[in-house]
Design a protein around this motif. Structure first.
Motif, mmCIF file in Angstrom:
data_model
loop_
_atom_site.group_PDB
_atom_site.id
_atom_site.type_symbol
_atom_site.label_atom_id
_atom_site.label_comp_id
_atom_site.label_asym_id
_atom_site.label_seq_id
_atom_site.Cartn_x
_atom_site.Cartn_y
_atom_site.Cartn_z
ATOM 1 N N LEU A 209 52.957 36.780 -33.959
ATOM 2 C CA LEU A 209 53.284 36.076 -35.213
ATOM 3 C C LEU A 209 52.791 36.829 -36.450
ATOM 4 C CD1 LEU A 209 52.907 32.256 -34.636
ATOM 5 C CD2 LEU A 209 54.376 33.319 -36.322
ATOM 6 N N PRO A 210 51.460 37.110 -36.556
ATOM 7 C CA PRO A 210 51.029 37.877 -37.738
ATOM 8 C C PRO A 210 51.601 39.292 -37.781
ATOM 9 C CG PRO A 210 49.174 37.497 -36.231
ATOM 10 C CD PRO A 210 50.301 36.637 -35.753
ATOM 11 N N ILE A 211 51.826 39.911 -36.622
ATOM 12 C CA ILE A 211 52.426 41.260 -36.627
ATOM 13 C C ILE A 211 53.817 41.162 -37.264
ATOM 14 C CG2 ILE A 211 53.439 43.078 -35.170
ATOM 15 C CD1 ILE A 211 51.191 42.427 -33.082
ATOM 16 N N GLN A 212 54.589 40.195 -36.807
ATOM 17 C CA GLN A 212 55.963 40.064 -37.327
ATOM 18 C C GLN A 212 55.962 39.755 -38.825
ATOM 19 O OE1 GLN A 212 58.977 38.102 -34.984
ATOM 20 N NE2 GLN A 212 59.657 36.906 -36.747
ATOM 21 N N TYR A 213 55.038 38.905 -39.257
ATOM 22 C CA TYR A 213 55.029 38.554 -40.684
ATOM 23 C C TYR A 213 54.728 39.785 -41.540
ATOM 24 C CZ TYR A 213 54.539 35.795 -44.896
ATOM 25 O OH TYR A 213 54.725 35.284 -46.163
ATOM 26 N N ALA A 214 53.809 40.639 -41.039
ATOM 27 C CA ALA A 214 53.491 41.864 -41.797
ATOM 28 C C ALA A 214 54.704 42.795 -41.848
ATOM 29 C CB ALA A 214 52.296 42.571 -41.172
#
Ligand code: NDP
Ligand code: MG
Length: 404
Positions: A288-293
């Motif tokens: 999730l945080p990887i994709q948002y970045a």
């Protein structure tokens, strides 16, 4: 997203750079592609059809080869020379260029045509590739903690000068970044970092002093690399995250609090001057945080499981026990000392954790060694990047000597 037709189409577009979101239309370089964050980054790239312009790792040639073939990557770096020559041989039919050494890794970070560089290398090896990517004007999706802990002031200043974006991958900082959207940092009273508390939450210092690596590696919620899992058990990971948050959001340590939240559903919070508290919630899944970045400011469907709040049950919060887990206090001390002190904190902890994993020291010795390194080091003010890297290396060597 689990629809096989969509997944097949995305796999094809990952090869051709077909239908990636606008924010990553230029493709990504993944530095540290064979690790926990690196492989999850490639899961996201596969699902969203993001082109992969370069890969880099240390020595895992078999996995680098599989990744290079799947994503048809034109530039592949293996830091280890033997791994690089094996890889060059095995990828000959693909036309991929294989480079090696630290310079090769740096080339993968800066010289590919990717618009975004994911820095997911472990350890101090992340610092120079991050600087290169910032200098090259890339968007940096930054997972590597050591970069911000040791050299955060330098990197953030450089990014401001170059107009480069640094987007956090660490889940807590991604949460804060999301909670801050649309608000001015001037209206923030404090940041609240949440911590799972690790496998030893609720125990006292005597009970965990002789804990084994096997016990410390049993993280209750997150699946991560060994080093960061031990840092979660000592809570040094949260100490590092406190320093990361200071650098990313330009706030002093006293405006950043830590709360233990064993369920790891609330990934962190921002308290505003009016008393309103914004939180970001989600399942504990780094994709999730990887994709948002990668896709910021766009939001797209993700591979991560959806949050089911009734199934999650009660969400609880408690103050951290700094008597049992002194790492948090050590991190605050390093932050207050400034200069090269955070590099000393990080370098000495890296060595202590390595020695613990090799069963050369007990779990309880990790903070003792870091504390001694901080007390013994000469702290340099206004350090250059060279000073920072040598303080980090010297502290590692000092701590290793203490362990032998
Ligand atoms: P891993 O140990 O799983 O992976 C490390 C990666 O870096 C591997 O690809 C490894 O290659 C590569 N590598 C190591 N040293 C070098 C080097 N000198 N040059 C080039 N490549 C190198 O680590 P994680 O993925 O767990 O963590 C990566 C970073 O992200 C760390 O800084 C960590 O603190 C941070 N982080 C991790 C989170 C997680 O959930 N795992 C969460 C938040 C932050 P090889 O496989 O060939 O050895
Ligand atoms: Mg984290």
């Amino acid at each position: 997203m689990t629809n096989p037709t969509i997944m097949a189409r995305n796999r094809e577009s990952a090869r051709t750079g077909g239908c990636a979101p606008d924010s990553v239309a230029g493709g990504v370089s993944v530095i540290g592609s064979t690790g926990s964050i690196g492989t999850q980054t490639l899961d996201v790239a596969r699902a969203l059809g993001i082109r992969v312009a370069a890969l880099a790792a240390n020595s895992n040639a078999p996995l680098l080869e599989r990744q290079a073939r799947e994503f048809r990557v034109p530039l592949v770096a293996a830091r280890d020379a033997a791994a690089a020559s094996k890889l060059a041989e095995r990828l000959r039919d693909t036309g991929a260029r294989v480079v090696s050494g630290d310079d090769g890794v740096r080339e993968a970070a800066a010289a590919s045509d990717a618009g975004t560089v994911v820095v997911a290398v472990s350890g101090g090896a992340g610092i120079l590739p991050t600087i290169d990517a910032v200098e090259a004007g890339k968007r940096v999706a930054l997972a590597n903690k050591e970069t911000l802990v040791c050299a955060g002031e330098y990197i953030m200043r450089l990014a401001r000068e170059r107009g480069a974006e640094i987007l956090p991958v660490d889940s807590e900082h991604s949460a804060i970044f999301q909670c801050l959207r649309g608000n001015d940092i001037g209206s923030v009273r404090r940041l609240i970092l949440t911590a799972s508390g690790g496998p030893f939450r609720g125990m006292d210092a005597d009970a965990i002093r002789d804990a084994t690596p096997e016990m410390a590696l049993r993280h209750p919620n997150w699946s991560m690399g060994d080093k960061i899992t031990i840092d979660s058990a000592t809570m040094m990971n949260k100490g590092f995250e406190l320093i990361e948050a200071m650098r990313l959001f330009s706030l002093p340590s006293e405006r950043i609090d830590v709360l233990v939240h064993p369920q790891s559903i609330v990934h962190s919070m921002v308290e505003y001057t009016d008393g309103a508290v914004a939180a970001q919630l989600g399942t504990p899944d780094m994709r999730l945080p990887i994709q948002y970045a990668l896709t910021y400011p766009e939001r797209l469907p993700s591979l991560a499981a959806r949050l089911d709040l009734p199934a999650a049950g009660a969400l609880t919060f408690e103050a951290p026990d700094t008597d049992t887990f002194p790492a948090l206090t050590l991190a605050r001390k390093a932050a207050e000392l400034g200069g090269t002190a955070c590099a000393v904190l990080n370098g000495s902890n890296d060595a202590a954790v390595r020695m613990f994993l090799q069963k050369k020291i007990t779990f309880g010795m990790i903070p003792v060694i870091v504390g001694a390194a901080l007390d013994g080091a000469e702290i340099k003010r206004d350090p250059s990047i060279r000073d920072i890297i040598s303080a980090y290396g010297d502290a590692d060597a000092f701590a290793e000597r203490m362990c032998l």
